[in-house]
Design a protein around this motif. Structure first.
Motif, PDB file in Angstrom:
ATOM      1  N   ALA A  86       9.603   4.357  -4.512  1.00  0.00           N
ATOM      2  CA  ALA A  86       9.691   4.545  -3.127  1.00  0.00           C
ATOM      3  C   ALA A  86       8.463   5.200  -2.193  1.00  0.00           C
ATOM      4  CB  ALA A  86      10.765   5.450  -2.958  1.00  0.00           C
ATOM      5  N   ARG A  87       7.769   5.938  -3.215  1.00  0.00           N
ATOM      6  CA  ARG A  87       6.250   6.340  -2.715  1.00  0.00           C
ATOM      7  C   ARG A  87       5.400   4.952  -2.070  1.00  0.00           C
ATOM      8  NH1 ARG A  87       7.810  10.204  -6.620  1.00  0.00           N
ATOM      9  NH2 ARG A  87       6.226   9.362  -8.014  1.00  0.00           N
ATOM     10  N   LYS A  88       5.657   3.985  -2.999  1.00  0.00           N
ATOM     11  CA  LYS A  88       4.566   2.754  -2.593  1.00  0.00           C
ATOM     12  C   LYS A  88       5.372   1.662  -1.713  1.00  0.00           C
ATOM     13  CE  LYS A  88       2.895   3.149  -7.496  1.00  0.00           C
ATOM     14  NZ  LYS A  88       3.084   2.527  -8.603  1.00  0.00           N
ATOM     15  N   ALA A  89       6.444   2.071  -1.465  1.00  0.00           N
ATOM     16  CA  ALA A  89       7.330   0.952  -0.491  1.00  0.00           C
ATOM     17  C   ALA A  89       6.824   0.725   0.929  1.00  0.00           C
ATOM     18  CB  ALA A  89       8.618   1.268  -0.733  1.00  0.00           C
ATOM     19  N   ASN A  90       7.069  -0.337   1.318  1.00  0.00           N
ATOM     20  CA  ASN A  90       6.613  -0.713   2.634  1.00  0.00           C
ATOM     21  C   ASN A  90       7.952  -1.019   3.567  1.00  0.00           C
ATOM     22  OD1 ASN A  90       5.501  -1.856   4.972  1.00  0.00           O
ATOM     23  ND2 ASN A  90       5.083  -3.663   4.120  1.00  0.00           N
TER      24      ASN A  90
ATOM     25  N   GLU B 291       0.891  -1.400   0.016  1.00  0.00           N
ATOM     26  CA  GLU B 291      -0.049  -0.031   0.084  1.00  0.00           C
ATOM     27  C   GLU B 291       1.036   1.342  -0.004  1.00  0.00           C
ATOM     28  OE1 GLU B 291      -3.369   0.432   2.511  1.00  0.00           O
ATOM     29  OE2 GLU B 291      -3.733  -1.739   2.496  1.00  0.00           O
ATOM     30  N   ALA B 292       0.337   2.294  -0.590  1.00  0.00           N
ATOM     31  CA  ALA B 292       1.125   3.502  -0.925  1.00  0.00           C
ATOM     32  C   ALA B 292       1.230   3.911   0.901  1.00  0.00           C
ATOM     33  CB  ALA B 292       0.366   4.409  -1.630  1.00  0.00           C
ATOM     34  N   ILE B 293       2.424   4.393   0.993  1.00  0.00           N
ATOM     35  CA  ILE B 293       3.100   5.112   2.310  1.00  0.00           C
ATOM     36  C   ILE B 293       2.272   6.499   2.019  1.00  0.00           C
ATOM     37  CG2 ILE B 293       4.608   6.239   3.546  1.00  0.00           C
ATOM     38  CD1 ILE B 293       6.430   3.761   2.811  1.00  0.00           C
ATOM     39  N   SER B 294       1.520   7.068   3.002  1.00  0.00           N
ATOM     40  CA  SER B 294       0.760   8.265   3.027  1.00  0.00           C
ATOM     41  C   SER B 294       1.484   9.616   3.337  1.00  0.00           C
ATOM     42  CB  SER B 294      -0.506   8.202   4.106  1.00  0.00           C
ATOM     43  OG  SER B 294       0.094   8.043   5.226  1.00  0.00           O
TER      44      SER B 294
ATOM     45  N   VAL C  95      11.690   4.774   4.597  1.00  0.00           N
ATOM     46  CA  VAL C  95      11.993   3.524   3.733  1.00  0.00           C
ATOM     47  C   VAL C  95      13.483   3.332   3.596  1.00  0.00           C
ATOM     48  CG1 VAL C  95      11.793   2.886   1.281  1.00  0.00           C
ATOM     49  CG2 VAL C  95       9.977   3.965   2.558  1.00  0.00           C
ATOM     50  N   LYS C  96      14.005   2.170   3.953  1.00  0.00           N
ATOM     51  CA  LYS C  96      15.201   2.162   3.547  1.00  0.00           C
ATOM     52  C   LYS C  96      15.440   1.245   2.319  1.00  0.00           C
ATOM     53  CE  LYS C  96      16.162   0.363   8.480  1.00  0.00           C
ATOM     54  NZ  LYS C  96      16.664   1.756   9.023  1.00  0.00           N
ATOM     55  N   ARG C  97      16.357   1.925   1.533  1.00  0.00           N
ATOM     56  CA  ARG C  97      16.844   1.587   0.380  1.00  0.00           C
ATOM     57  C   ARG C  97      17.881   0.688   0.353  1.00  0.00           C
ATOM     58  NH1 ARG C  97      15.129   6.606  -3.635  1.00  0.00           N
ATOM     59  NH2 ARG C  97      13.396   7.456  -2.273  1.00  0.00           N
ATOM     60  N   ILE C  98      17.772  -0.564  -0.447  1.00  0.00           N
ATOM     61  CA  ILE C  98      18.628  -1.622  -0.764  1.00  0.00           C
ATOM     62  C   ILE C  98      19.110  -1.701  -1.898  1.00  0.00           C
ATOM     63  CG2 ILE C  98      19.569  -3.904  -0.092  1.00  0.00           C
ATOM     64  CD1 ILE C  98      18.468  -2.345   2.382  1.00  0.00           C
ATOM     65  N   MET C  99      20.344  -1.411  -2.332  1.00  0.00           N
ATOM     66  CA  MET C  99      20.883  -1.345  -3.536  1.00  0.00           C
ATOM     67  C   MET C  99      21.327  -2.793  -4.111  1.00  0.00           C
ATOM     68  SD  MET C  99      21.455  -0.171  -6.879  1.00  0.00           S
ATOM     69  CE  MET C  99      20.570   1.394  -6.453  1.00  0.00           C
ATOM     70  N   ILE C 100      20.830  -3.453  -5.072  1.00  0.00           N
ATOM     71  CA  ILE C 100      21.668  -4.602  -5.788  1.00  0.00           C
ATOM     72  C   ILE C 100      22.517  -4.122  -6.725  1.00  0.00           C
ATOM     73  CG2 ILE C 100      21.209  -7.155  -6.378  1.00  0.00           C
ATOM     74  CD1 ILE C 100      18.563  -6.701  -4.629  1.00  0.00           C
TER      75      ILE C 100
ATOM     76  N   HIS D  39       9.383 -11.318  -0.450  1.00  0.00           N
ATOM     77  CA  HIS D  39       9.542 -11.881   0.903  1.00  0.00           C
ATOM     78  C   HIS D  39       9.249 -10.721   1.860  1.00  0.00           C
ATOM     79  CE1 HIS D  39      11.158 -14.053   4.392  1.00  0.00           C
ATOM     80  NE2 HIS D  39      11.673 -12.703   4.573  1.00  0.00           N
ATOM     81  N   TYR D  40       9.339  -9.370   1.636  1.00  0.00           N
ATOM     82  CA  TYR D  40       9.271  -8.315   2.469  1.00  0.00           C
ATOM     83  C   TYR D  40       8.028  -7.589   2.319  1.00  0.00           C
ATOM     84  CZ  TYR D  40      13.941  -9.332   4.706  1.00  0.00           C
ATOM     85  OH  TYR D  40      14.776  -9.770   5.328  1.00  0.00           O
ATOM     86  N   GLN D  41       7.000  -8.159   1.210  1.00  0.00           N
ATOM     87  CA  GLN D  41       6.034  -7.554   1.015  1.00  0.00           C
ATOM     88  C   GLN D  41       6.291  -6.107   0.617  1.00  0.00           C
ATOM     89  OE1 GLN D  41       3.153  -8.775   3.821  1.00  0.00           O
ATOM     90  NE2 GLN D  41       2.950 -10.849   3.050  1.00  0.00           N
ATOM     91  N   THR D  42       6.972  -5.716  -0.183  1.00  0.00           N
ATOM     92  CA  THR D  42       7.064  -4.287  -0.651  1.00  0.00           C
ATOM     93  C   THR D  42       7.443  -4.351  -2.080  1.00  0.00           C
ATOM     94  OG1 THR D  42       8.485  -2.131   0.046  1.00  0.00           O
ATOM     95  CG2 THR D  42       9.790  -4.448   0.079  1.00  0.00           C
ATOM     96  N   GLU D  43       7.852  -2.999  -2.443  1.00  0.00           N
ATOM     97  CA  GLU D  43       8.297  -2.627  -4.123  1.00  0.00           C
ATOM     98  C   GLU D  43       9.682  -3.011  -4.230  1.00  0.00           C
ATOM     99  OE1 GLU D  43       6.124  -1.533  -6.374  1.00  0.00           O
ATOM    100  OE2 GLU D  43       4.703  -1.755  -4.773  1.00  0.00           O
TER     101      GLU D  43
END
Length: 186
Positions: free
Chosen positions: A78-82, A3-6, A14-19, A37-41
């Motif tokens: 990022a706006r939608k990430a959990n 769900e979108a973060i409001s 939001v923690k950004r993980i770069m691969i 696995h983490y139910q995010t974007e």
């Protein structure tokens, strides 16, 4: 998916993980599996779609367009990430690609590489078999590129971890690292 973060304050959390890393190391599969696995974007690699759509060999100017589109997609996701956002590819890939192919890199890409940081970088090992793909160019240079990515991350003193193993083993190791990051033990 998530769900979108409001609120803007929540988006900052939001923690950004770069691969990041060389070709054919499972970056896309890992990003997608971690996001599930983490139910995010997760942010797919824009270059794949871009290169298919242009219908010609890429040129130096295309790398800047790819970089801008990659950053725009990351901000959108990022706006939608959990809590977490998994990014498949970023400015380091574009920097290394440009410098290897053209001996230089556009200042905009370099600026983004210097200014845009991530909570953690995952550098998939080259222990996976090479998978041929029309967009992959350097099967014989995997070790060279792996060392180059590692050197860049070390030189910038960025938080990174090499992720080794095949299939589920690689995913489990990445999950353990992310779990420890979330619990504050890294």
């Amino acid at each position: 998916m998530a769900e979108a973060i409001s609120t803007p304050a929540q988006r900052l959390m939001v923690k950004r993980i770069m691969i990041t890393g060389p070709e054919s190391t499972g970056k896309s599969m890992l990003a997608q599996a971690l996001a599930a696995h983490y139910q995010t974007e997760w942010v797919p690699e824009v270059a794949r779609t871009y290169l298919k759509e242009i219908g010609r060999p890429y040129q130096e100017r295309d790398l800047l367009e790819i970089a801008k589109a990659q950053m725009a997609l990351e901000e959108q996701k990022a706006r939608k990430a959990n809590r977490l956002l998994f990014c498949d590819t970023g400015m380091l890939v574009l920097k290394i690609w440009s410098e290897h192919s053209y001996g230089r890199c556009h200042p905009w890409i370099l600026r983004q590489w210097q200014e845009h940081s991530y909570t953690q970088y995952l550098l998939p090992d080259i222990d996976m078999p090479w998978q041929p793909d029309p967009q992959r160019e350097h099967p014989h240079l995997r070790e060279y590129f792996f060392k180059l990515y590692k050197e860049h991350l070390q030189l910038q003193q960025l938080p990174f971890q090499v992720i080794s193993g095949l299939g589920e083993t690689r995913l489990k190791r990445a999950i353990q690292l992310i779990d420890s990051l979330l619990s504050g033990s890294t």
